[in-house]
Design an enzyme around this catalytic site. Structure first.
Site, PDB file in Angstrom:
ATOM      1  CE  LYS A   1      -2.319  -1.323   3.665  1.00  0.00           C
ATOM      2  NZ  LYS A   1      -1.627  -2.619   3.868  1.00  0.00           N
ATOM      3  CB  THR A   2       3.834   2.286   2.000  1.00  0.00           C
ATOM      4  OG1 THR A   2       3.150   1.962   3.211  1.00  0.00           O
ATOM      5  CG2 THR A   2       4.635   3.554   2.194  1.00  0.00           C
TER       6      THR A   2
ATOM      7  CG  ASP B   1      -0.123   3.099   6.814  1.00  0.00           C
ATOM      8  OD1 ASP B   1      -1.056   2.424   6.355  1.00  0.00           O
ATOM      9  OD2 ASP B   1       0.967   2.610   7.152  1.00  0.00           O
TER      10      ASP B   1
ATOM     11  CB  THR C   1      -5.359  -3.585   8.106  1.00  0.00           C
ATOM     12  OG1 THR C   1      -5.749  -2.844   9.258  1.00  0.00           O
ATOM     13  CG2 THR C   1      -3.862  -3.448   7.910  1.00  0.00           C
TER      14      THR C   1
ATOM     15  NE  ARG D   1       6.840  -4.383   5.574  1.00  0.00           N
ATOM     16  CZ  ARG D   1       5.734  -3.636   5.623  1.00  0.00           C
ATOM     17  NH1 ARG D   1       4.656  -4.101   6.219  1.00  0.00           N
ATOM     18  NH2 ARG D   1       5.713  -2.449   5.084  1.00  0.00           N
TER      19      ARG D   1
HETATM   20  P1  ADP Z   1       2.190  -1.875   3.158  1.00  0.00           P
HETATM   21  O1  ADP Z   1       2.228  -0.383   3.048  1.00  0.00           O
HETATM   22  O2  ADP Z   1       0.970  -2.482   2.521  1.00  0.00           O
HETATM   23  O3  ADP Z   1       2.418  -2.390   4.553  1.00  0.00           O
HETATM   24  P2  ADP Z   1       4.654  -1.727   1.617  1.00  0.00           P
HETATM   25  O4  ADP Z   1       4.210  -0.907   0.466  1.00  0.00           O
HETATM   26  O5  ADP Z   1       5.463  -1.021   2.666  1.00  0.00           O
HETATM   27  O6  ADP Z   1       3.404  -2.466   2.282  1.00  0.00           O
HETATM   28  O7  ADP Z   1       5.470  -2.975   1.011  1.00  0.00           O
HETATM   29  C1  ADP Z   1       6.377  -3.712   1.784  1.00  0.00           C
HETATM   30  C2  ADP Z   1       7.579  -4.103   0.955  1.00  0.00           C
HETATM   31  O8  ADP Z   1       7.162  -5.120   0.047  1.00  0.00           O
HETATM   32  C3  ADP Z   1       8.145  -2.962   0.116  1.00  0.00           C
HETATM   33  O9  ADP Z   1       9.433  -2.652   0.513  1.00  0.00           O
HETATM   34  C4  ADP Z   1       8.247  -3.464  -1.287  1.00  0.00           C
HETATM   35  O10 ADP Z   1       9.614  -3.629  -1.628  1.00  0.00           O
HETATM   36  C5  ADP Z   1       7.635  -4.838  -1.258  1.00  0.00           C
HETATM   37  N1  ADP Z   1       6.497  -4.904  -2.187  1.00  0.00           N
HETATM   38  C6  ADP Z   1       5.200  -4.733  -1.875  1.00  0.00           C
HETATM   39  N2  ADP Z   1       4.422  -4.910  -2.959  1.00  0.00           N
HETATM   40  C7  ADP Z   1       5.242  -5.204  -3.977  1.00  0.00           C
HETATM   41  C8  ADP Z   1       5.030  -5.510  -5.367  1.00  0.00           C
HETATM   42  N3  ADP Z   1       3.792  -5.573  -5.886  1.00  0.00           N
HETATM   43  N4  ADP Z   1       6.105  -5.750  -6.134  1.00  0.00           N
HETATM   44  C9  ADP Z   1       7.344  -5.733  -5.606  1.00  0.00           C
HETATM   45  N5  ADP Z   1       7.619  -5.454  -4.295  1.00  0.00           N
HETATM   46  C10 ADP Z   1       6.585  -5.195  -3.499  1.00  0.00           C
END
Ligand code: ADP
Length: 356
Positions: free
Chosen positions: A76-77, A121, A170, A229
């Protein structure tokens, strides 16, 4: 102990926790895909978002507000940063819990530049007054700043530059409908397929300058609980092992041996998950057993079992929550290599529970 809370020192002990620990925060920036083309999986979300962003760019307008829902670690981030990059706009990152007062939000909103992306977030954890201020900001790009208290209080309207709010949660179900309705585009992020996680792992290995065999990537992907992640984190631990115990090259054997050291099993269950499952099978014959009894048996808090271990066990089809208590599924017996007692497969009511 909150195993999934990155602010809890013990959370980092959990290799398969989905929230970012300190090391993740330090290295994730380097691994994040920078544009939609690099973003792996989530085909539907990518396609829809691509249209939304292209259309906004063609109109020379600011993109609509976007709501992203899904479990931690699914990207998401990363997507919010991609939205900003694709729009050629700066991004500001904050979170619901950081906005306790409406004034906190007013300060952020009033300092946004035109077209800026505001990533919020855990938007479901914002305070109620801030949430109400956000309604107006999203719809009319204006806020009323309240000055003074009591009968003498006055509302001073403040114009805001158009901006794009990217909210992440979430649990979309926890958002009040008036807030949900103000997003022009809502996307639900799914857990990733193993093949997609393999691509994530190959991409990260490349960026980290780690040599990995296709089998090695598949082995790590299968244990990553559908979450990029976790895949990236397991890759780093396997890399360490490969460097210390072998020549640095990650094969299937090396990945399996490394993750055995870290007690992450073939389906991505860790010590806690297996402890819960083992107690359920060995002490209670597969259930049904009450949550409190199960928690005492594994020596954990009720909340830890319910909120940390169970969601993944349920998702994997290893455990069911029934009105009569927790029940192991046939897959749970199989996964732990145990033979269910005859009564668990025939005749004690579990047949009805699983409709077999
Ligand atoms: P969230 O905000 O949903 O908790 P993040 O955007 O921080 O998740 O993603 C966590 C890690 O996973 C990031 O560092 C990224 O490198 C990796 N990641 C997430 N989604 C992808 C994707 N679709 N392709 C490649 N890497 C991804």
């Amino acid at each position: 102990m909150n195993w999934d809370d990155p602010t809890d020192a013990t959370a980092s002990e959990r290799l398969v926790g989905a929230s970012a620990d300190r090391e993740d925060q330090a290295v994730e920036a380097a691994l994040r895909p920078k544009d939609l083309g690099e973003f792996i999986g989530q085909e539907k979300v990518r396609e829809q978002l691509d249209l939304v962003l292209r259309a906004a760019r063609a109109r020379g307008a600011t993109a609509d507000h976007v709501l992203l829902s899904g479990a931690p670690g699914l990207g998401k981030t990363t997507l919010s940063m991609i939205i900003a990059a694709e729009m050629g706009a700066p991004i500001r990152i904050t979170s619901g819990p950081a906005i306790q007062h409406a004034g906190d939000l007013a300060a952020i909103l009033s300092s946004l530049q035109e077209g800026e992306v505001l990533f919020l977030d855990e938007i479901h954890r914002m305070s109620r007054p801030a949430e109400e201020m956000l309604y107006m900001a999203m719809e009319d790009f204006r806020v009323d700043v309240i000055v003074g208290k009591g009968p003498g209080a006055t509302a001073i309207p403040l114009e805001l530059p158009p901006f794009t709010l990217v909210g992440a949660t979430t649990r979309a179900g926890l958002l009040p409908p008036p807030l949900r309705d103000r997003f022009g585009f809502t996307a639900h992020m799914e857990f990733y397929e193993p093949a997609e996680l393999e691509r994530v792992i190959h991409r990260s290995a490349n960026l980290l300058d780690v040599e990995i065999h296709a089998d090695g990537a598949a082995e790590i992907a299968g244990r990553s609980r559908g979450t990029p992640r976790i895949a990236n984190r397991l890759l780093r631990r396997v890399r360490d092992y490969a460097q210390v115990k072998a020549d640095g090259f990650i094969t299937r054997q090396i990945a399996a041996a490394a993750l055995a050291v870290y007690e992450v099993d073939a389906r991505g269950l860790d010590r806690l998950d297996r402890g819960v499952l083992e107690a359920l099978l060995k002490l209670f014959g597969g259930g049904p057993v009450g949550l409190s009894t199960l928690a005492v048996a594994v020596g954990e808090e009720r909340e830890t079992v319910e909120e940390v271990a169970e969601p993944f066990l349920v998702r994997e089809g290893l455990l069911a929550r029934t009105p009569r208590g927790r029940v192991a599924t046939p897959a749970a017996w199989e996964h732990l290599g145990l033979t269910p007692p005859r009564s668990a497969t025939a005749g004690n009511g579990q047949q009805d529970l699983f409709g077999t």
